[in-house]
Write a protein that holds these residues in place. Structure first.
Motif, PDB file in Angstrom:
ATOM      1  N   TYR A 254     -54.275  -0.236  87.919  1.00  0.00           N
ATOM      2  CA  TYR A 254     -52.788  -0.545  89.064  1.00  0.00           C
ATOM      3  C   TYR A 254     -51.129  -1.287  88.099  1.00  0.00           C
ATOM      4  CZ  TYR A 254     -51.478   1.303  93.428  1.00  0.00           C
ATOM      5  OH  TYR A 254     -50.740   1.921  94.127  1.00  0.00           O
ATOM      6  N   SER A 255     -51.254  -1.042  86.579  1.00  0.00           N
ATOM      7  CA  SER A 255     -50.764  -1.671  85.460  1.00  0.00           C
ATOM      8  C   SER A 255     -50.787  -0.540  84.548  1.00  0.00           C
ATOM      9  CB  SER A 255     -50.081  -2.986  85.287  1.00  0.00           C
ATOM     10  OG  SER A 255     -51.093  -3.355  85.207  1.00  0.00           O
ATOM     11  N   GLN A 256     -51.074  -1.742  83.665  1.00  0.00           N
ATOM     12  CA  GLN A 256     -50.641  -1.532  81.604  1.00  0.00           C
ATOM     13  C   GLN A 256     -51.326  -2.023  81.003  1.00  0.00           C
ATOM     14  OE1 GLN A 256     -51.655   1.124  80.083  1.00  0.00           O
ATOM     15  NE2 GLN A 256     -50.768   3.061  80.935  1.00  0.00           N
ATOM     16  N   VAL A 257     -51.432  -1.536  80.041  1.00  0.00           N
ATOM     17  CA  VAL A 257     -51.611  -2.734  78.868  1.00  0.00           C
ATOM     18  C   VAL A 257     -50.773  -2.640  78.207  1.00  0.00           C
ATOM     19  CG1 VAL A 257     -54.422  -2.583  78.349  1.00  0.00           C
ATOM     20  CG2 VAL A 257     -52.961  -1.051  77.203  1.00  0.00           C
ATOM     21  N   GLY A 258     -50.241  -3.049  76.696  1.00  0.00           N
ATOM     22  CA  GLY A 258     -49.392  -3.275  76.224  1.00  0.00           C
ATOM     23  C   GLY A 258     -49.519  -3.369  74.765  1.00  0.00           C
ATOM     24  N   VAL A 259     -48.569  -4.262  74.291  1.00  0.00           N
ATOM     25  CA  VAL A 259     -48.272  -4.090  72.399  1.00  0.00           C
ATOM     26  C   VAL A 259     -48.918  -4.076  71.592  1.00  0.00           C
ATOM     27  CG1 VAL A 259     -46.680  -5.091  70.772  1.00  0.00           C
ATOM     28  CG2 VAL A 259     -46.070  -5.580  73.354  1.00  0.00           C
ATOM     29  N   ALA A 260     -50.440  -4.973  72.181  1.00  0.00           N
ATOM     30  CA  ALA A 260     -51.449  -4.987  71.023  1.00  0.00           C
ATOM     31  C   ALA A 260     -52.358  -3.296  71.419  1.00  0.00           C
ATOM     32  CB  ALA A 260     -52.529  -6.273  71.765  1.00  0.00           C
ATOM     33  N   HIS A 261     -52.714  -2.992  72.446  1.00  0.00           N
ATOM     34  CA  HIS A 261     -53.022  -2.267  72.561  1.00  0.00           C
ATOM     35  C   HIS A 261     -52.499  -0.695  71.851  1.00  0.00           C
ATOM     36  CE1 HIS A 261     -56.119  -3.968  75.215  1.00  0.00           C
ATOM     37  NE2 HIS A 261     -56.750  -2.895  75.104  1.00  0.00           N
ATOM     38  N   ALA A 262     -51.485  -0.411  72.207  1.00  0.00           N
ATOM     39  CA  ALA A 262     -50.490   0.516  71.206  1.00  0.00           C
ATOM     40  C   ALA A 262     -50.293   0.299  69.925  1.00  0.00           C
ATOM     41  CB  ALA A 262     -49.240   0.212  71.704  1.00  0.00           C
ATOM     42  N   LEU A 263     -50.555  -0.902  69.672  1.00  0.00           N
ATOM     43  CA  LEU A 263     -50.841  -1.192  67.872  1.00  0.00           C
ATOM     44  C   LEU A 263     -51.906  -0.563  67.178  1.00  0.00           C
ATOM     45  CD1 LEU A 263     -48.239  -4.037  66.991  1.00  0.00           C
ATOM     46  CD2 LEU A 263     -47.525  -2.165  66.699  1.00  0.00           C
ATOM     47  N   SER A 264     -53.078  -1.359  68.140  1.00  0.00           N
ATOM     48  CA  SER A 264     -54.314  -0.970  67.667  1.00  0.00           C
ATOM     49  C   SER A 264     -54.694   0.369  67.142  1.00  0.00           C
ATOM     50  CB  SER A 264     -55.440  -1.560  68.847  1.00  0.00           C
ATOM     51  OG  SER A 264     -56.490  -1.544  68.850  1.00  0.00           O
ATOM     52  N   TYR A 265     -54.343   1.231  68.603  1.00  0.00           N
ATOM     53  CA  TYR A 265     -54.814   2.528  68.943  1.00  0.00           C
ATOM     54  C   TYR A 265     -54.004   2.777  67.700  1.00  0.00           C
ATOM     55  CZ  TYR A 265     -55.460   3.281  73.609  1.00  0.00           C
ATOM     56  OH  TYR A 265     -55.909   3.600  74.461  1.00  0.00           O
ATOM     57  N   GLY A 266     -52.742   2.691  67.054  1.00  0.00           N
ATOM     58  CA  GLY A 266     -52.699   3.607  65.769  1.00  0.00           C
ATOM     59  C   GLY A 266     -53.982   2.842  64.174  1.00  0.00           C
ATOM     60  N   LEU A 267     -54.533   1.639  64.218  1.00  0.00           N
ATOM     61  CA  LEU A 267     -54.997   1.208  63.260  1.00  0.00           C
ATOM     62  C   LEU A 267     -56.401   2.131  63.061  1.00  0.00           C
ATOM     63  CD1 LEU A 267     -55.012  -3.249  63.653  1.00  0.00           C
ATOM     64  CD2 LEU A 267     -54.405  -1.245  61.928  1.00  0.00           C
ATOM     65  N   SER A 268     -56.328   2.543  65.000  1.00  0.00           N
ATOM     66  CA  SER A 268     -58.018   2.817  64.927  1.00  0.00           C
ATOM     67  C   SER A 268     -57.372   4.356  64.516  1.00  0.00           C
ATOM     68  CB  SER A 268     -58.409   2.995  66.177  1.00  0.00           C
ATOM     69  OG  SER A 268     -58.872   3.943  66.663  1.00  0.00           O
ATOM     70  N   VAL A 270     -55.839   6.166  61.963  1.00  0.00           N
ATOM     71  CA  VAL A 270     -55.426   5.926  60.787  1.00  0.00           C
ATOM     72  C   VAL A 270     -56.231   5.366  60.138  1.00  0.00           C
ATOM     73  CG1 VAL A 270     -53.850   5.526  58.714  1.00  0.00           C
ATOM     74  CG2 VAL A 270     -53.046   6.368  60.848  1.00  0.00           C
ATOM     75  N   LEU A 271     -56.951   4.235  60.173  1.00  0.00           N
ATOM     76  CA  LEU A 271     -57.740   3.423  59.533  1.00  0.00           C
ATOM     77  C   LEU A 271     -59.013   3.866  60.343  1.00  0.00           C
ATOM     78  CD1 LEU A 271     -56.057   0.417  58.561  1.00  0.00           C
ATOM     79  CD2 LEU A 271     -56.850   2.254  56.941  1.00  0.00           C
ATOM     80  N   GLY A 272     -59.851   4.117  61.482  1.00  0.00           N
ATOM     81  CA  GLY A 272     -60.844   4.418  61.656  1.00  0.00           C
ATOM     82  C   GLY A 272     -60.876   2.111  62.070  1.00  0.00           C
ATOM     83  N   THR A 273     -60.448   2.172  62.581  1.00  0.00           N
ATOM     84  CA  THR A 273     -61.161   0.566  62.970  1.00  0.00           C
ATOM     85  C   THR A 273     -61.364   0.208  64.862  1.00  0.00           C
ATOM     86  OG1 THR A 273     -58.646  -0.079  61.395  1.00  0.00           O
ATOM     87  CG2 THR A 273     -59.641  -2.019  63.305  1.00  0.00           C
ATOM     88  N   LYS A 274     -62.194   0.071  64.772  1.00  0.00           N
ATOM     89  CA  LYS A 274     -62.810  -0.140  66.002  1.00  0.00           C
ATOM     90  C   LYS A 274     -62.489  -1.185  66.807  1.00  0.00           C
ATOM     91  CE  LYS A 274     -67.206   0.471  66.371  1.00  0.00           C
ATOM     92  NZ  LYS A 274     -68.583   1.507  66.853  1.00  0.00           N
ATOM     93  N   HIS A 275     -62.117  -0.852  68.278  1.00  0.00           N
ATOM     94  CA  HIS A 275     -60.594  -0.977  69.195  1.00  0.00           C
ATOM     95  C   HIS A 275     -61.288  -2.787  69.168  1.00  0.00           C
ATOM     96  CE1 HIS A 275     -58.890  -0.908  72.757  1.00  0.00           C
ATOM     97  NE2 HIS A 275     -59.286  -1.386  73.281  1.00  0.00           N
TER      98      HIS A 275
END
Length: 359
Positions: A254-268, A270-275
Motif C-alpha cells: 500500500y506504499s512503495q519502495v525507494g532509492v535502494a530498490h531503484a538503483l538495485s534494479y539498475g545493477l541487476s 546491466v550486471l545481473g546482480t542478484k536482488h
C-alpha cells in the motif's frame, strides 16, 4: 479521490511442518484430473528430503528452475510454452517452491497461461486483463516478500520491471519455517536485508500511510531483533523472519519502495546482480537518504561478519553506466515515494553516477 483497492492473499497456512498439508490443500482445486505443475528451485534437485514430500498424482509435473540469474521474461515464456506443449488443457494450478525468484516465476507463469502474448508485454502496472491460473507460493527462504506482493519482478529485453497487477498475488501461501533450515548464511543475510530495506524505504517514503506503517514498523522491529538481538533460538528466528518478510511485503503493498530498490534494479539489469545482494551493495552507500537505517544495516553487517563486494561498477563502459542510470530513473513511482514530487531535482544523472561509482 479513489483509493487503491488491493487484493491480498486470501488463504495462508503458517507453522512448522505445514508443508505436509499441501496435498489436502490442493485436492479441492484439481479440475478434471488436469495437472498441478510444481516449479521448484533447482537447489533442491538433489535434495530428495523436500521433493519426496510432494505427492504427484495423475500427470502432475515437477519442473526444476534455475535461479543462477534473476528471473527473465524469456524464462517465463519458455516454461509457459513447455506446459502448453505438454498438456492440452490448462493446469489445475502452479505451485512455486523456493525463494523470491521462483515465487515470481510461478506468479508470472500462472498469468501467462491465461493471457495472450509474452511476459514482456505485461511488464508495468495493471496490464493484465484475465485472471491467472490458481497459484500457490511456498517460500524456502525469507525476506523478499514475494509470497505476499502483487508484483513479479522480471528482467526483459528492454527493462527490469515487474508484472504489477491485481491478478498477481497467490491464491494460497504456505509458510513453513522449517523449509528455511540450511539456507547458507550469506543468502540468509542478503534476503533478510531485502525485508529490512523494504521497511526503511516504506516507512521513510512520502506515500506512507497508517496501513503501510503498521506492517512496516512490525517488520522493521522484527528485523532489528533477529539481526542485532541475541535472545532467539534458531527456530524462533526462522519463524520471526518469515513473519517479517510477510509484514514487509504487506507494508509496500500500500506504499512503495525507494532509492535502494531503484538503483538495485539498475545493477541487476546491466550486471545481473542478484536482488538481495544488490540491495545491500546499494543501501550501504545511502546514508544521505536513510541515515538511521544505514547505520543499523552497518551494525548488522559487522555482527554477522558480512563482506560486500566492492568496485563492481568500476569497469563499466560509458554505455553500460548510461543504461544503468536509465533503468533506475525509469522507476518513477519509487523515486516519487522516496523524494516527493520534485525528485528529479535530487536524483540527477550526475548524482546516480556518483553513487554507482562508490559501489
Amino acid at each position: 479521490m479513489g483509493y487503491r483497492n488491493f487484493p491480498m492473499v486470501p488463504k495462508v497456512v503458517f507453522g512448522s511442518g505445514s508443508f505436509d498439508q499441501l496435498k489436502q490443500i490442493l485436492a479441492p482445486q484439481r479440475k478434471d484430473r488436469s495437472p498441478f505443475v510444481f516449479l521448484v528451485d533447482d537447489v533442491f534437485e538433489n535434495n530428495t528430503e523436500l521433493t519426496d514430500r510432494i505427492t504427484l498424482e495423475y500427470n502432475d509435473k515437477l519442473i526444476f528452475v534455475s535461479t543462477i540469474e534473476e528471473p527473465k521474461t524469456t524464462q517465463v515464456d519458455a516454461i509457459v510454452n513447455r506446459i502448453r506443449a505438454e498438456y492440452k488443457q490448462l493446469p489445475s494450478g502452479i505451485i512455486g517452491i523456493g525463494g523470491g525468484s521462483v515465487l515470481d516465476l510461478a506468479k508470472a507463469v500462472s498469468i501467462l497461461l491465461t493471457n495472450p502474448g509474452g511476459a514482456a508485454d505485461y511488464q508495468g502496472w495493471d496490464l493484465v486483463s484475465k485472471k491467472a491460473v490458481y497459484h500457490v507460493g511456498i517460500p524456502t527462504i525469507s525476506g523478499t516478500g514475494a509470497e505476499v506482493s502483487r508484483t513479479c519482478v522480471l528482467t526483459g529485453p528492454e527493462k527490469k520491471l515487474g508484472i504489477n497487477s491485481d491478478f498477481t498475488p497467490f491464491d494460497q501461501v504456505i509458510l513453513d519455517p522449517d523449509l528455511c533450515i540450511g539456507v547458507p548464511k550469506n543468502q540468509w543475510f542478503y534476503t533478510g536485508m531485502d525485508c529490512f530495506i523494504h521497511c526503511v524505504e516504506s516507512l521513510q517514503g512520502t506515500f506512507l500511510n497508517a496501513f503501510s506503517q503498521s506492517y512496516g514498523e512490525k517488520a522493521y522491529d522484527l528485523c532489528v531483533e533477529i539481526f542485532l538481538g541475541d535472545g532467539n533460538t534458531a527456530e524462533e528466528s526462522r519463524a520471526k523472519l518469515m513473519m517479517a518478510s510477510w509484514h514487509g511485503g504487506m507494508s509496500i503493498a500500500y506504499s512503495q519502495v525507494g532509492v535502494a530498490h531503484a538503483l538495485s534494479y539498475g545493477l541487476s539489469y546491466v550486471l545481473g546482480t542478484k536482488h538481495g545482494i544488490g540491495n545491500c551493495i546499494v543501501f550501504n552507500q545511502l546514508e544521505e537518504f536513510y541515515p538511521e537505517g544505514v547505520k543499523l544495516f552497518k551494525q548488522m553487517m559487522a555482527k554477522h561478519q558480512i563482506d560486500l563486494p566492492k568496485g563492481i561498477c568500476s569497469q563499466l563502459t560509458e554505455a553500460q553506466m548510461e543504461t544503468m542510470i536509465d533503468t533506475a530513473l525509469g522507476l518513477v513511482p519509487l523515486w516519487e515515494n522516496a523524494l516527493g514530487d520534485n525528485w528529479q531535482e535530487v536524483a540527477t544523472r550526475e548524482k546516480l553516477r556518483e553513487l554507482y561509482l562508490k559501489m
